[in-house]
Design a protein around this motif. Structure first.
Motif, short mmCIF file in Angstrom:
data_model
loop_
_atom_site.label_atom_id
_atom_site.label_comp_id
_atom_site.label_asym_id
_atom_site.label_seq_id
_atom_site.Cartn_x
_atom_site.Cartn_y
_atom_site.Cartn_z
N TYR A 98 9.59 -16.12 -10.34
CA TYR A 98 8.62 -15.13 -10.79
C TYR A 98 9.23 -13.74 -10.98
CZ TYR A 98 5.86 -19.01 -9.21
OH TYR A 98 5.37 -20.28 -9.04
N LEU A 99 10.52 -13.61 -10.64
CA LEU A 99 11.20 -12.32 -10.84
C LEU A 99 11.14 -11.96 -12.32
CD1 LEU A 99 14.39 -12.84 -8.62
CD2 LEU A 99 12.46 -11.33 -8.11
N GLY A 100 10.88 -10.67 -12.60
CA GLY A 100 10.77 -10.26 -13.99
C GLY A 100 9.34 -9.90 -14.31
N GLU A 101 9.02 -9.96 -15.58
CA GLU A 101 7.73 -9.44 -16.05
C GLU A 101 6.75 -10.58 -16.39
OE1 GLU A 101 8.08 -5.91 -17.68
OE2 GLU A 101 5.91 -5.72 -17.84
N ARG A 102 5.57 -10.51 -15.85
CA ARG A 102 4.45 -11.39 -16.20
C ARG A 102 4.82 -12.87 -16.17
NH1 ARG A 102 0.02 -8.54 -19.11
NH2 ARG A 102 0.64 -6.37 -19.13
N LYS A 103 5.41 -13.33 -15.06
CA LYS A 103 5.75 -14.74 -14.95
C LYS A 103 4.87 -15.48 -13.96
CE LYS A 103 10.45 -14.27 -16.53
NZ LYS A 103 11.81 -14.03 -16.09
N VAL A 104 3.96 -14.75 -13.32
CA VAL A 104 3.09 -15.39 -12.33
C VAL A 104 2.10 -16.29 -13.06
CG1 VAL A 104 1.44 -14.95 -10.47
CG2 VAL A 104 3.34 -13.36 -10.83
N ILE A 105 1.92 -17.52 -12.54
CA ILE A 105 1.06 -18.47 -13.23
C ILE A 105 -0.40 -18.31 -12.79
CG2 ILE A 105 0.74 -20.92 -13.84
CD1 ILE A 105 3.71 -21.21 -12.61
N ASN A 106 -0.64 -18.52 -11.50
CA ASN A 106 -2.01 -18.46 -11.00
C ASN A 106 -2.29 -17.14 -10.30
OD1 ASN A 106 -2.35 -21.28 -11.67
ND2 ASN A 106 -1.06 -21.69 -9.88
N PRO A 107 -3.56 -16.69 -10.33
CA PRO A 107 -3.89 -15.48 -9.56
C PRO A 107 -3.53 -15.69 -8.09
CG PRO A 107 -5.76 -16.17 -10.92
CD PRO A 107 -4.73 -17.27 -11.01
N PRO A 108 -2.81 -14.75 -7.48
CA PRO A 108 -2.45 -14.88 -6.06
C PRO A 108 -3.70 -14.92 -5.17
CG PRO A 108 -1.21 -13.11 -7.11
CD PRO A 108 -2.26 -13.53 -8.08
N LEU A 109 -3.51 -15.22 -3.88
CA LEU A 109 -4.62 -15.13 -2.93
C LEU A 109 -5.10 -13.68 -2.90
CD1 LEU A 109 -3.22 -17.16 0.12
CD2 LEU A 109 -5.03 -17.87 -1.48
N PRO A 110 -6.39 -13.47 -2.60
CA PRO A 110 -6.89 -12.09 -2.49
C PRO A 110 -6.05 -11.30 -1.49
CG PRO A 110 -8.67 -13.68 -2.24
CD PRO A 110 -7.42 -14.48 -2.31
N LEU A 111 -5.82 -10.06 -1.82
CA LEU A 111 -4.86 -9.26 -1.06
C LEU A 111 -5.48 -7.92 -0.66
CD1 LEU A 111 -1.76 -8.92 -0.31
CD2 LEU A 111 -1.45 -8.01 -2.60
N ILE A 112 -5.31 -7.58 0.63
CA ILE A 112 -5.72 -6.26 1.12
C ILE A 112 -4.46 -5.56 1.63
CG2 ILE A 112 -7.11 -4.98 2.82
CD1 ILE A 112 -8.99 -7.36 2.97
N LEU A 113 -4.23 -4.33 1.20
CA LEU A 113 -3.04 -3.61 1.66
C LEU A 113 -3.44 -2.36 2.44
CD1 LEU A 113 -0.61 -3.94 -1.39
CD2 LEU A 113 -0.74 -5.35 0.68
N ILE A 114 -2.69 -2.13 3.51
CA ILE A 114 -2.96 -0.98 4.39
C ILE A 114 -1.66 -0.23 4.64
CG2 ILE A 114 -3.90 -0.31 6.65
CD1 ILE A 114 -5.12 -3.23 6.72
N PRO A 115 -1.43 0.87 3.89
CA PRO A 115 -0.18 1.60 4.11
C PRO A 115 -0.19 2.39 5.42
CG PRO A 115 -1.52 2.72 2.46
CD PRO A 115 -2.25 1.45 2.82
N THR A 116 0.96 2.39 6.09
CA THR A 116 1.10 3.21 7.31
C THR A 116 2.17 4.28 7.12
OG1 THR A 116 2.72 1.69 8.25
CG2 THR A 116 0.41 1.31 8.83
N THR A 117 2.70 4.37 5.89
CA THR A 117 3.58 5.48 5.54
C THR A 117 3.01 6.11 4.27
OG1 THR A 117 5.01 4.19 4.06
CG2 THR A 117 5.62 4.25 6.39
N SER A 118 3.46 7.32 3.96
CA SER A 118 2.98 7.98 2.74
C SER A 118 4.14 8.10 1.77
CB SER A 118 2.43 9.37 3.07
OG SER A 118 1.35 9.24 3.96
N GLY A 119 4.39 7.02 1.04
CA GLY A 119 5.54 7.05 0.15
C GLY A 119 5.45 6.09 -1.02
N THR A 120 5.49 4.82 -0.72
CA THR A 120 5.71 3.80 -1.75
C THR A 120 4.60 3.70 -2.80
OG1 THR A 120 4.95 1.53 -1.63
CG2 THR A 120 5.77 2.44 0.34
N GLY A 121 3.34 3.88 -2.36
CA GLY A 121 2.24 3.72 -3.31
C GLY A 121 2.04 2.26 -3.71
N SER A 122 2.77 1.36 -3.04
CA SER A 122 2.68 -0.06 -3.37
C SER A 122 1.24 -0.59 -3.32
CB SER A 122 3.57 -0.86 -2.41
OG SER A 122 3.54 -2.22 -2.71
N GLU A 123 0.38 0.11 -2.55
CA GLU A 123 -1.02 -0.33 -2.41
C GLU A 123 -1.81 -0.27 -3.72
OE1 GLU A 123 0.31 2.36 -1.02
OE2 GLU A 123 -0.98 4.11 -1.30
N VAL A 124 -1.26 0.40 -4.73
CA VAL A 124 -1.96 0.45 -6.02
C VAL A 124 -1.04 0.08 -7.19
CG1 VAL A 124 -3.80 2.07 -5.39
CG2 VAL A 124 -1.58 2.96 -6.15
#
Ligand code: ZN
Length: 388
Positions: free
Chosen positions: A120-146
């Motif tokens: 799945y590395l790369g762009e738009r290679k995921v086949i099925n929608p992943p499991l529902p995901l909740i993210l909780i950041p504990t640092t103020s940096g990456t922004g990975s939560e969005v």
């Protein structure tokens, strides 16, 4: 004005005490949750216990995967993928810094897509929608939560490299941003993660993929970091500063969700992988140098950056105002205690010249960087870092 798209399907809950809603929210998404987090910090701060209690109060069933290390490897997320399937989890909760959240994204993906994760590395290679995901950041940096990205490390590659999975399917359903969770961050982590958020903003702002909307967000992140990062460093328990920095990091994530990062992040990865330099700090080494290369192409934007950093540019010639933007950035880095030299590592010229060559090969990143650098220009940036 430039045409653009803005897509952000993640629901964001922001504010003090919002973590208390985790149980109810998780239950809406599935009967059993896999909680993905790092090995130590959530346990040490008591956050893990707190979150377990919140989930148990709603009778959420929980499995714990607390094996995430910094710069998560493919192998690690494969292990998590096995756990999520074996335990029949229906929702994944990622809690921690960028590493935990990125690992959680990949594990949620493996909950519904066949291994290995490599495919799945790369762009738009995921086949099925992943499991529902909740993210909780504990640092103020990456922004990975969005963001719709997860960055994974190929530890077996020679040399090791960082690669990403980029797919709109990776946007989390929900992100809970509770600034109280960041109150115990030590100063070094506060600074380094803050520099990451700052870098996302400036890279996104300079990027050829920038849009009017991402630019507004980016300048706001710059203003927030300039105002509040020094406060959080001086007074770690200052709640107002923690709230603004968490908010700023999230806006930075929204920026790169649309623009991606430019050459700066690509160059930073090598420093992290070879010398263990934290991700945010690694970016800070390259951000002024790459911005300086873009002085002509981004004259107006760099002068806007100067203003956002509190500089007066009235009466200055456009090139002077732009230069002031880069200088103001360097001054800001100094103000928060960042030292722009790695002289003490005694890295040989031959080695950093090879890094310049590697950076020159990052075609996708160069495509979105406003100035196409030469080998010489990049070598000069490395020389300043390793010999300056
Ligand atoms: Zn980053």
């Amino acid at each position: 004005m430039k045409n653009f798209q803005f897509f952000l399907p993640t629901r964001v809950l922001f504010g003090e005490g919002e973590i208390e809603k985790l149980g109810k929210e998780a239950k809406k998404l599935g009967k059993k949750a896999l909680l993905v987090t790092g090995r130590t910090s959530a346990r040490k701060t008591g956050l893990l216990d707190q979150v377990m209690k919140i989930l148990e109060a709603e009778r959420c069933k929980i499995s714990l995967f607390d094996q995430v290390e910094p710069n998560p490897s493919l192998k690690l997320v494969e292990e998590g993928g096995k756990v999520v399937k074996k335990e029949k989890c229906e929702v994944v909760i990622g809690m921690g810094g960028g590493s935990s959240m990125d690992a959680a994204k990949a594990i949620a993906l493996l909950g519904t897509n066949p291994p290995p994760v490599e495919r799945y590395l790369g762009e738009r290679k995921v086949i099925n929608p992943p499991l529902p995901l909740i993210l909780i950041p504990t640092t103020s940096g990456t922004g990975s939560e969005v963001t719709p990205y997860t960055i994974l490390t190929l530890t077996e590659a020679k040399p090791p490299e960082k690669r990403s999975i980029r797919d709109p399917k990776l946007f989390p359903q929900l992100s809970i941003l509770d600034p109280e969770l960041t109150l115990s961050l030590p100063p070094s982590l506060t600074r380094d993660t803050g520099l990451d958020a700052f870098s996302h903003a400036v890279e996104g702002f300079l990027s050829l993929r920038s849009t009017p909307l991402s630019d507004s967000l980016a300048l706001e992140v710059v203003r927030i970091c300039k105002k509040w990062l020094p406060v959080a460093l001086r007074e770690p328990k200052n709640k107002e500063s923690r709230a603004w920095l968490l908010y700023g990091a999230c806006l930075g994530g929204m920026v790169i969700a649309h623009t991606g990062s430019i050459l700066v992040h690509g160059m930073g990865y090598r420093l992290t992988l070879e010398y263990g330099i934290s991700h945010g700090r690694a970016n800070a080494f390259f951000l002024p140098g790459i911005s300086r290369l873009c002085l002509k192409e981004r004259e107006v934007k760099l002068s806007l950056l100067a203003q956002a950093l509190g500089e007066e540019i009235k009466g200055l010639a456009p090139q002077e105002a732009a230069k002031k933007g880069v200088e103001a950035m360097e001054n800001f880095f100094r103000e928060v205690g960042f030292i722009p030299s790695l002289r003490e590592l005694k890295v040989k010229k031959k080695v950093w010249k090879a890094y310049a060559k590697e950076a020159l090969g990052m075609k996708k990143r160069i495509e979105v960087t406003p100035h196409s650098p030469t080998q010489k220009e990049l070598e000069e940036i490395y020389r300043k870092i390793f010999e300056g």
